[in-house]
Scaffold this active site. Sequence first.
Site, mmCIF file in Angstrom:
data_model
loop_
_atom_site.group_PDB
_atom_site.id
_atom_site.type_symbol
_atom_site.label_atom_id
_atom_site.label_comp_id
_atom_site.label_asym_id
_atom_site.label_seq_id
_atom_site.Cartn_x
_atom_site.Cartn_y
_atom_site.Cartn_z
ATOM 1 C CD GLU A 148 77.149 -24.506 77.979
ATOM 2 O OE1 GLU A 148 77.993 -23.614 77.865
ATOM 3 O OE2 GLU A 148 76.913 -25.330 77.072
ATOM 4 C CB CYS A 158 77.288 -28.145 74.546
ATOM 5 S SG CYS A 158 76.901 -26.413 74.351
ATOM 6 C CG HIS A 202 76.503 -29.935 70.367
ATOM 7 N ND1 HIS A 202 75.420 -29.613 71.157
ATOM 8 C CD2 HIS A 202 77.297 -28.835 70.349
ATOM 9 C CE1 HIS A 202 75.561 -28.375 71.590
ATOM 10 N NE2 HIS A 202 76.695 -27.877 71.121
HETATM 11 N N1 COA Z 1 70.488 -16.957 52.591
HETATM 12 C C1 COA Z 1 71.078 -18.140 52.883
HETATM 13 N N2 COA Z 1 72.209 -18.235 53.629
HETATM 14 C C2 COA Z 1 72.762 -17.084 54.077
HETATM 15 C C3 COA Z 1 72.199 -15.834 53.802
HETATM 16 C C4 COA Z 1 71.008 -15.792 53.010
HETATM 17 N N3 COA Z 1 70.407 -14.632 52.711
HETATM 18 N N4 COA Z 1 72.964 -14.888 54.384
HETATM 19 C C5 COA Z 1 73.985 -15.536 55.020
HETATM 20 N N5 COA Z 1 73.856 -16.875 54.840
HETATM 21 C C6 COA Z 1 74.708 -17.944 55.366
HETATM 22 C C7 COA Z 1 76.193 -17.664 55.285
HETATM 23 O O1 COA Z 1 76.699 -17.977 53.999
HETATM 24 C C8 COA Z 1 76.723 -18.590 56.359
HETATM 25 O O2 COA Z 1 76.759 -19.906 55.887
HETATM 26 P P1 COA Z 1 78.045 -20.829 56.097
HETATM 27 O O3 COA Z 1 78.282 -20.908 57.574
HETATM 28 O O4 COA Z 1 77.664 -22.135 55.501
HETATM 29 O O5 COA Z 1 79.175 -20.138 55.411
HETATM 30 C C9 COA Z 1 75.616 -18.532 57.413
HETATM 31 O O6 COA Z 1 74.456 -18.033 56.763
HETATM 32 C C10 COA Z 1 75.932 -17.640 58.597
HETATM 33 O O7 COA Z 1 76.290 -16.397 58.099
HETATM 34 P P2 COA Z 1 77.460 -15.558 58.793
HETATM 35 O O8 COA Z 1 77.659 -14.315 58.057
HETATM 36 O O9 COA Z 1 78.643 -16.458 58.985
HETATM 37 O O10 COA Z 1 76.731 -15.294 60.192
HETATM 38 P P3 COA Z 1 77.225 -14.541 61.478
HETATM 39 O O11 COA Z 1 78.483 -13.790 61.262
HETATM 40 O O12 COA Z 1 76.042 -13.786 61.939
HETATM 41 O O13 COA Z 1 77.574 -15.733 62.525
HETATM 42 C C11 COA Z 1 77.355 -17.683 63.849
HETATM 43 C C12 COA Z 1 76.872 -16.947 62.607
HETATM 44 C C13 COA Z 1 76.721 -19.070 63.873
HETATM 45 C C14 COA Z 1 78.880 -17.837 63.825
HETATM 46 C C15 COA Z 1 76.903 -16.883 65.110
HETATM 47 O O14 COA Z 1 75.503 -16.892 65.171
HETATM 48 C C16 COA Z 1 77.449 -17.436 66.414
HETATM 49 O O15 COA Z 1 78.576 -17.101 66.814
HETATM 50 N N6 COA Z 1 76.677 -18.280 67.120
HETATM 51 C C17 COA Z 1 77.144 -19.000 68.315
HETATM 52 C C18 COA Z 1 77.818 -20.268 67.882
HETATM 53 C C19 COA Z 1 78.095 -21.158 69.054
HETATM 54 O O16 COA Z 1 77.282 -21.276 69.917
HETATM 55 N N7 COA Z 1 79.277 -21.800 69.090
HETATM 56 C C20 COA Z 1 79.654 -22.608 70.228
HETATM 57 C C21 COA Z 1 78.844 -23.795 70.473
HETATM 58 S S1 COA Z 1 79.364 -25.241 69.663
#
Ligand code: COA
Length: 388
Positions: free
Chosen positions: A80, A112, A234
């Site tokens: 992709e 993906c 994945h």
């Molecule tokens: N210690 C441990 N865990 C922690 C933490 C800490 N200090 N701080 C945050 N976390 C955890 C949160 O609780 C959360 O866990 P959960 O998902 O089990 O609830 C996780 O870390 C992520 O935190 P969040 O605040 O949701 O992160 P974010 O708003 O930065 O977004 C993603 C994370 C993954 C959504 C973001 O990186 C993203 O959009 N990535 C792309 C995803 C993708 O590619 N999708 C399509 C392909 S399938």
Amino acid sequence: MTVVGIDKIGFYTPGMYVDMAELASARGEDPNKYLIGIGQSKQAVIPPTQDVVTMAANAAEQILTPALKAEIGMVLFGTESGIDNSKAAAVYLAHLLDLPQNTRAIELKQACYGATAGLQLAADYVRVHPQGKVLVIGADIARYGLRTAGEVTQGGGAIAMLVTADPTILALDDVSSYHTADVMDFWRPTYRTEALVDGKYSTNVYLNFFKTVWADYQQQTQRSIKDFAAFAFHLPFTKMGRKGLRQILPEATPEQQTTLTAAFEASQEDNRNVGNLYTGSLYLSLLSLLRHGQLIGNERIGFFSYGSGAEGEFFSGVLQPNFRDGFVEERLAQQLADRQRVSVAEYEQIYAAQLSNDGRDVQLAVGAEQATYYLAGRQHEQRQYRKQ
Ligand code: COA
């Protein structure tokens, strides 16, 4: 019926990574958010001298002898992050690898999911043509942008799989379950080099698709969780697969929950240290499971493939007794161990140095490039590929 599946697997990722604890600190985040919350430790850094074609060639070269190359009748290239809106990356690849010209060479796209599409199409082809050998690629560079929420889920690399009859690694079951729906969770319009994503929505769609195809697969096959020794997911980031596994673990006995959890830990090890390969992620996870897990052969493995947009598929296969002959363990271990850590500042510089989109001539500095295949630059709007 002919037994078909994955005969060999090669994997390539460039020789640099950025440490996720360092990146977290640079972005003002708690390192444990990246290490535990997202589940990533290192992220591959892709130099401008590597693109999906060169990474695929570097992965494929590991598994192809000249005799095997002469037998390949089809190249199915899932990506992709392709380099041309018209010409297939598979055509460049077939030329670089010196494959026979009586070969079909096609690029497949569905986020993906592309390599899974390639794998299933290849398997169906070999079921009809048992002498056939198909090269299936999943190669991508995952780019979300510096200082975006998705930055921690970047990465890159390529998986190359040889699909044949009587495979060495995995015999694919001929039943699978798939599901497609028009969902805007992640997409990349042709004018953008970086993906648009609604990450939390995407996670929910992924989990819902998994639930749907897992239920449908069980209904079709009368199998249940007890028939599986491991699941590979994945893994755009390893937490995603962990959430997937947790969704079905209550269906297993406490003893089996322990085994399946241990298998998951093995299956996420390499992905945790490389990052997101998009199309190749599921197959890097399989490789990681085989390298780090306790499987010995004859076990059934379940696979969940997901491509945003969205397509999900659950399929399965039986691990073959000589599966370790299908990849070169020492080479994979060496490749990962030899990588150089770069600082966050260096990573940002390399990220910005990708080949521009303006079509002008460029000569790339290739001094540090250790790979067999690399991109030397662009002339007259044509990428200049080289082999060393
Ligand atoms: N210690 C441990 N865990 C922690 C933490 C800490 N200090 N701080 C945050 N976390 C955890 C949160 O609780 C959360 O866990 P959960 O998902 O089990 O609830 C996780 O870390 C992520 O935190 P969040 O605040 O949701 O992160 P974010 O708003 O930065 O977004 C993603 C994370 C993954 C959504 C973001 O990186 C993203 O959009 N990535 C792309 C995803 C993708 O590619 N999708 C399509 C392909 S399938």
